[in-house]
Every structure is written in C-alpha cells, then in structure tokens.
Design an enzyme around this catalytic site. Structure first.
Site, PDB file in Angstrom:
ATOM      1  N   CYS A   1      -1.981 -60.124  -2.212  1.00 59.82           N
ATOM      2  CA  CYS A   1      -0.527 -60.005  -2.410  1.00 59.82           C
ATOM      3  C   CYS A   1       0.032 -61.223  -3.133  1.00 59.82           C
ATOM      4  CB  CYS A   1       0.181 -59.845  -1.063  1.00 59.82           C
ATOM      5  SG  CYS A   1      -0.415 -58.446  -0.105  1.00 59.82           S
TER       6      CYS A   1
HETATM    7  C1  BEZ Z   1      -4.440 -59.252   0.779  1.00 61.82           C
HETATM    8  O1  BEZ Z   1      -3.322 -59.209   0.270  1.00 61.82           O
HETATM    9  O2  BEZ Z   1      -5.275 -60.035   0.392  1.00 61.82           O
HETATM   10  C2  BEZ Z   1      -4.794 -58.289   1.894  1.00 61.82           C
HETATM   11  C3  BEZ Z   1      -3.824 -57.817   2.754  1.00 61.82           C
HETATM   12  C4  BEZ Z   1      -4.206 -56.962   3.770  1.00 61.82           C
HETATM   13  C5  BEZ Z   1      -5.524 -56.587   3.928  1.00 61.82           C
HETATM   14  C6  BEZ Z   1      -6.486 -57.051   3.029  1.00 61.82           C
HETATM   15  C7  BEZ Z   1      -6.115 -57.910   2.000  1.00 61.82           C
END
Ligand code: BEZ
Length: 221
Positions: A46
């Site tokens: 994100c």
């Molecule tokens: C991420 O943004 O890296 C992420 C968020 C939730 C689960 C897996 C990855």
C-alpha cells in the site's frame, strides 16, 4: 449488497477524509474520479501504491481525473502514514484525500471487503478495489485485486485514456488489445461504413478476414 458494476451510480456517501468532510458526488463535480481502496496503512504494498498515485497525480489531474483513497484506518493514522509515503516516493506530495472508514461502513456499502484478509483483531480489510467514475457519477471501469498484488499505475492511466477516447467519440470507437495512447483505435460494430466515412474523413482501414465480414476497422484519431 450486490457488487457495484459498470453503469452503476456510485452511492453519494458523506465521507471524512484527510482533506475534510464531503459527499462523494460533490467531490466528483464535473470530473472523473479514481476511487481506490487499500487494505491498510503502514503496510508495504500500500505504501508503494499510494506513493505512486501521488507521483502520477499531476498526469491524472491534466486529464480531469481526481483521486480519492480509502481504507479502514482513521484519519490520524492516514496523516502519520502520509509522512512515510512521501519519504519513500521521492517527495511527491499526497495531494489527494484519503477516506477514513474505521467503522467499516463505507467498504461494506461500496462492496470493497476482502473476505480473505483480516487485521490483527479479526476485522475485515478492504480489497484493492479501484473504480473509475465518470462525470455522470457512473462506474466506467473497475479493478479488483487481492492484498498480495499491487496495482499498475501505468495501466490505470492507460485505461483512463481509453475511456476518455471512447467517450469523446460517443462510444463509436474502442481501443484494441495492448492499445497505447497515440495508436489506432477500432471502429465500433454499430457504425456503418457509410457513417465511418463521414466520421473519419482521413479514412480508415478494413482488415480482410476469412469470414469476409468487414468488422475489423482501424482509424487514426
Ligand atoms: C501490503 O500492503 O503490503 C499488504 C497488506 C495486506 C496484506 C498483505 C500485504
């Protein structure tokens, strides 16, 4: 609630964001909108996605497209996280609002819940949904990615250009596979050759096919 799909009007929810409180339709105004959810603040994928959105923001604005992020973290969390995002993306400012939905009401109403992802407390998290909404408030195109796959902002930009090209020609043109801006479009099947000659005085090319049907027509517009 059934999923939102192409042609649906985005619900006119009142949202609290890092840039103040507003109703989604007021925010859209006469613009196009990218409404995109992310699973959670302070997570790696994100952070890269929202950082890239900030980097591409100027290109979207030039096309009349405003950005609107969303997750179930609160506004205090978003504001803290934005500092990380900007320090990791070459200093491009997160100049778009991010909705705080800590009660998880908006992700339910917009059908952005990822059934496979839970936070540490067992709460549902949002999927990586992205809706492109037109000035008429209708959904024109949606992406739905799982938490483990980051989206490709070049592809988001490309499809915005495709949607805007089709709209400019009243959906009488479409963009073929792997199309990129500047390349030829195809002429929609609803357009007769006679009308195509009027629409494209510069001419168009019809591909000869074994069926002898003349439906694959390219034009440079
Ligand atoms: C991420 O943004 O890296 C992420 C968020 C939730 C689960 C897996 C990855």
């Amino acid at each position: 609630m059934p999923g939102l799909t192409i042609g649906d009007i985005i619900p006119n929810l009142e949202v609290e964001t890092t840039k103040g409180k507003f109703k989604i339709h007021d925010f859209i105004g006469e613009n196009w909108i990218l409404l995109f959810s992310h699973p959670g603040d302070f997570t790696p994928v994100c952070t890269t996605e929202l950082g890239m959105m900030a980097k591409y923001s100027k290109q979207f604005i030039e096309k009349g497209v405003k950005l609107l992020g969303l997750s179930c973290d609160d506004l205090t969390s978003h504001m803290e996280w934005i500092k990380d995002i900007e320090s990791n993306n070459g200093g491009h400012k997160v100049d778009y609002p991010i909705i705080g939905d800590s009660k998880r009401e908006i992700i339910k109403q917009l059908n952005m819940v990822d059934p496979d992802e839970k936070d540490g407390k067992g709460n549902n998290m949002p999927s990586r949904a992205l809706h492109i909404i037109g000035p008429d408030k209708k959904i024109k195109l949606s992406f739905l990615y799982p938490a483990t796959t980051g989206r490709n902002m070049d592809e988001v930009l490309r499809v915005v250009e495709s949607l805007q090209k089709a709209r400019k020609y009243n959906n009488k043109v479409a963009t073929p596979v792997n199309w990129n801006p500047g390349e030829k479009v195809v002429i929609a099947p609803s357009v007769t050759d006679e009308d195509a000659r009027k629409m494209f005085p510069q001419g168009f090319q019809t591909v000869d096919l074994p069926s002898n049907k003349k439906y694959l027509r390219y034009a440079q517009v």
